[in-house]
Scaffold this active site. Structure first.
Site, PDB file in Angstrom:
ATOM      1  N   ARG A  37       3.165   3.770  18.897  1.00 51.73           N
ATOM      2  CA  ARG A  37       4.516   4.329  19.029  1.00 51.73           C
ATOM      3  C   ARG A  37       4.923   4.513  20.493  1.00 51.73           C
ATOM      4  NH1 ARG A  37       4.876   8.515  13.867  1.00 51.73           N
ATOM      5  NH2 ARG A  37       5.871   6.993  12.496  1.00 51.73           N
ATOM      6  N   LYS A 201       1.505   5.997  -5.487  1.00 51.66           N
ATOM      7  CA  LYS A 201       2.333   6.516  -6.577  1.00 51.66           C
ATOM      8  C   LYS A 201       3.598   5.721  -6.843  1.00 51.66           C
ATOM      9  CE  LYS A 201       1.062  11.347  -6.042  1.00 51.66           C
ATOM     10  NZ  LYS A 201       1.573  12.620  -5.533  1.00 51.66           N
ATOM     11  N   GLY A 354       3.752   4.010   6.353  1.00 52.78           N
ATOM     12  CA  GLY A 354       2.747   4.480   7.304  1.00 52.78           C
ATOM     13  C   GLY A 354       1.357   3.934   7.024  1.00 52.78           C
ATOM     14  N   GLY A 377       8.380   6.899   6.549  1.00 52.33           N
ATOM     15  CA  GLY A 377       9.411   7.426   5.648  1.00 52.33           C
ATOM     16  C   GLY A 377      10.766   6.761   5.882  1.00 52.33           C
TER      17      GLY A 377
HETATM   18  P1  ADP Z   1       2.595   3.777   2.523  1.00 49.42           P
HETATM   19  O1  ADP Z   1       2.220   4.940   3.415  1.00 49.42           O
HETATM   20  O2  ADP Z   1       2.340   2.464   3.193  1.00 49.42           O
HETATM   21  O3  ADP Z   1       3.973   3.898   1.975  1.00 49.42           O
HETATM   22  P2  ADP Z   1       1.336   4.968   0.233  1.00 49.42           P
HETATM   23  O4  ADP Z   1       1.289   6.262   0.961  1.00 49.42           O
HETATM   24  O5  ADP Z   1       2.247   4.853  -0.903  1.00 49.42           O
HETATM   25  O6  ADP Z   1       1.586   3.773   1.276  1.00 49.42           O
HETATM   26  O7  ADP Z   1      -0.100   4.624  -0.355  1.00 49.42           O
HETATM   27  C1  ADP Z   1      -1.255   4.494   0.444  1.00 49.42           C
HETATM   28  C2  ADP Z   1      -2.462   5.036  -0.265  1.00 49.42           C
HETATM   29  O8  ADP Z   1      -2.596   4.485  -1.559  1.00 49.42           O
HETATM   30  C3  ADP Z   1      -3.732   4.687   0.467  1.00 49.42           C
HETATM   31  O9  ADP Z   1      -4.299   5.867   0.998  1.00 49.42           O
HETATM   32  C4  ADP Z   1      -4.626   4.065  -0.606  1.00 49.42           C
HETATM   33  O10 ADP Z   1      -5.963   4.524  -0.563  1.00 49.42           O
HETATM   34  C5  ADP Z   1      -3.960   4.521  -1.885  1.00 49.42           C
HETATM   35  N1  ADP Z   1      -4.290   3.652  -3.021  1.00 49.42           N
HETATM   36  C6  ADP Z   1      -4.081   2.336  -3.132  1.00 49.42           C
HETATM   37  N2  ADP Z   1      -4.591   1.876  -4.301  1.00 49.42           N
HETATM   38  C7  ADP Z   1      -5.124   2.927  -4.941  1.00 49.42           C
HETATM   39  C8  ADP Z   1      -5.818   3.084  -6.189  1.00 49.42           C
HETATM   40  N3  ADP Z   1      -6.028   2.059  -6.989  1.00 49.42           N
HETATM   41  N4  ADP Z   1      -6.238   4.327  -6.497  1.00 49.42           N
HETATM   42  C9  ADP Z   1      -6.018   5.364  -5.674  1.00 49.42           C
HETATM   43  N5  ADP Z   1      -5.371   5.278  -4.497  1.00 49.42           N
HETATM   44  C10 ADP Z   1      -4.939   4.074  -4.124  1.00 49.42           C
HETATM   45 MG    MG Z   2       1.660   6.943   2.931  1.00 43.44          MG
END
Ligand code: ADP
Ligand code: MG
Length: 397
Positions: A37, A201, A354, A377
Site C-alpha cells: 500500500r 461465506k 483482501g 472491502g
Molecule cells: P476476500 O478477503 O478475498 O474477499 P474472503 O474473506 O471471503 O476473501 O475469504 C477468505 C477466507 O476463506 C480465507 O481465509 C480461506 O481460508 C477461507 N476459505 C476458503 N475456502 C474455505 C473452506 N473450504 N472452508 C473454510 N474456509 C475457507
Molecule cells: Mg477477507
C-alpha cells in the site's frame, strides 16, 4: 473512464495539498510486514512533490477506536516513506492529529516538502464523518487529494467530510487506476468475461454474485461458499462451512444463471479432512462426504475444469480463494486458479478482496496479474455495483 478531476487537472505549485492515503499496513512489533500500500501511494506523492506542492499526508491505521494507541501510530510509516521517497517525511506526532506539531510543520513547509499526520482514527469523530474534525483537517490545506481507494466505501472525515471545507477536491493516481481497472472490467469487458468467486461465506458475497450474473459469460464458484450451493442441490457436505439461511438464495442464483445464459460452474470434487489443520489426513471426494468430514479445497477434477473454463477468457475478475490456502496442504485449488490466470495471454486479470490479494501475492503470482486491488472491502462494494462515497465526493470533471 472516471469522470472526476484528478491531480493532472490542477496546479499545486506553492499550495498546501492534503492527501488522504491508505497507509493501513500490517505491523508486527513496529515493523511493516507488507508495504504494497505504501508503494502504491508513491506515484501520487511523487507527482505532487515534482509539481512543487506542500504535501501533507494523512491516513488511518487499524482500529484504535477513537483514542491514541501507540502501537497504531503512523510513525513507522513516516520512516519507511522517507526511505522510499528518498527525502524526509516529517511526522507530526499529535495525538489529536491536527495539533500544534501538525500546524507548525504545515506553516513552515517549503514547496516539495512532505509531512505525515498521526492516525486519523485516533479521533472518534473520524468514522462518524463529523464536522469539527473535517474542518480541522481542511484548515491545513488549500487542495484535497483522495488517493485512499481502500477507504472509498466509507464516508469519513478524512475522505468525505473534509471535501466540504476545501475549494478543490480531486482524486489521485491510485484511486484513478483502481476505478479505471475495476470499472472497465465490469462495465466494458472484453469477452469472454469470467468471474471467479470463492472465500468463506456466501453471505458476504451475495450482492457481488447477483450483480456479476448480469455481466459475465461464466461464473466459477469455489471456496467455503461452494458448500452452501452443494447443500442446496441436496448433496451431503458433512461439517463443511455452510450458511443454512442462504440455501434458497443459492438456488435462486443457479436459476438466475440459467435464465441469463451464464455458465455457472460448481466444484465436482473436493478435498476433505476431519480436522481444520494442515497436517490432517485428507482425501478427495466426488460424491457425498462422511458426516465428520469437511471440505477444505477444490479437488483435482475441479481444478482442471476451472483451468479449462479460463483458457479463452479475455477478462477475469477473481474474488475469494478456492480453499483454505493459508494451509499449504489445502492451497492447490487456489494455486491452480492463480496459475491459470498467470498463463493467460492478452487477458485482463483483476484480483479484488483482501485475502485474495494476499493469496495471489504470497503464492508468488502477484506480478502476473493485470491489477491487484489495494482495497478489500472497497473493491467488493464496487463489484456489487455500488457508488463509493470517497469517489463521489471529488469534484466532477
Ligand atoms: P476476500 O478477503 O478475498 O474477499 P474472503 O474473506 O471471503 O476473501 O475469504 C477468505 C477466507 O476463506 C480465507 O481465509 C480461506 O481460508 C477461507 N476459505 C476458503 N475456502 C474455505 C473452506 N473450504 N472452508 C473454510 N474456509 C475457507
Ligand atoms: Mg477477507
Amino acid at each position: 473512464m472516471l469522470n472526476k478531476k484528478s491531480i493532472d487537472d490542477i496546479n499545486v505549485k506553492g499550495k498546501r495539498v492534503l492527501v488522504r492515503c491508505d497507509f493501513n499496513v500490517p505491523l508486527q512489533d513496529g515493523k511493516i510486514t507488507d508495504e504494497n500500500r505504501l508503494v502504491a501511494a508513491l506515484p501520487t506523492i511523487k507527482k505532487l512533490i515534482a509539481d512543487g506542492g506542500k504535501v501533507i499526508l494523512c491516513s488511518h491505521l487499524g482500529k484504535p477506536k477513537g483514542e491514541p494507541k501507540p502501537e497504531l501510530s503512523l510513525a513507522p510509516v513516516a520512516k519507511r516513506l522517507s526511505e522510499l521517497l528518498g527525502q524526509e517525511v516529517k511526522f507530526a506526532a499529535d495525538p489529536e492529529v491536527v495539533g500544534p506539531n501538525a500546524k507548525a510543520a504545515a506553516a513552515e513547509m517549503k514547496d516539495g516538502d512532505v509531512i505525515l499526520l498521526e492516525n486519523t482514527r485516533y479521533r472518534a469523530e473520524e468514522t462518524k464523518n463529523g464536522d469539527a474534525f473535517s474542518k480541522e483537517l481542511a484548515s491545513l490545506a488549500d487542495v484535497f487529494v483522495d488517493d485512499a481507494f481502500g477507504t472509498a466505501h466509507r464516508a469519513h472525515c478524512s475522505n468525505v467530510g473534509v471535501t466540504k471545507y476545501v475549494e478543490t477536491s480531486v482524486v489521485g493516481y491510485l484511486m484513478q487506476k483502481e476505478i479505471d481497472f475495476l470499472g472497465n472490467a465490469v462495465n466494458n469487458p472484453e469477452r469472454p468475461f469470467v468471474a471467479i468467486l470463492g472465500g468463506s461465506k456466501v453471505s458476504s458475497k451475495i450482492s457481488v454474485i447477483n450483480n456479476l450474473l448480469d455481466k459475465v459469460d461464466t461464473l466459477i464458484i469455489g471456496g467455503g461458499m461452494a458448500y452452501t450451493f452443494a447443500k442446496a442441490q441436496g448433496k451431503e457436505i458433512g461439517k463443511s462451512l455452510v450458511e443454512d439461511d442462504y440455501l434458497d438464495y443459492a438456488k435462486e442464483m443457479v436459476e438466475k444463471a440459467e435464465e441469463k445464459g451464464v455458465k455457472l460452474l460448481l466444484p465436482v470434487d473436493t478435498v476433505v479432512a476431519k480436522e481444520f489443520a494442515n497436517d490432517a489426513p485428507s482425501r478427495v471426494v466426488e460424491g457425498s462426504m462422511e458426516p465428520d468430514e469437511m471440505g477444505l479445497d477444490i479437488g483435482p477434477k475441479t481444478r482442471e475444469l476451472y483451468a479449462e473454463a479460463l483458457k479463452d477468457a479475455k477478462t477475469v475478475v477473481w474474488n475469494g480463494p478456492m480453499g483454505v490456502f493459508e494451509m499449504p496442504n489445502f492451497a492447490a485449488g487456489t494455486i491452480a486458479v492463480a496459475k491459470a490466470l498467470a498463463d493467460l495471454k492478452d487477458a485482463v486479470t483483476i484480483i479484488g478482496g483482501g485475502d485474495s490479494a494476499a493469496a495471489v501475492n504470497n503464492l508468488g503470482f502477484g506480478d502476473k496479474m493485470t491489477h491487484i486491488s489495494t482495497g478489500g472491502g472497497a473493491s467488493l462494494e464496487f463489484l456489487e455495483g455500488k457508488e463509493l462515497p470517497g469517489v463521489v465526493a471529488a469534484n466532477d470533471k
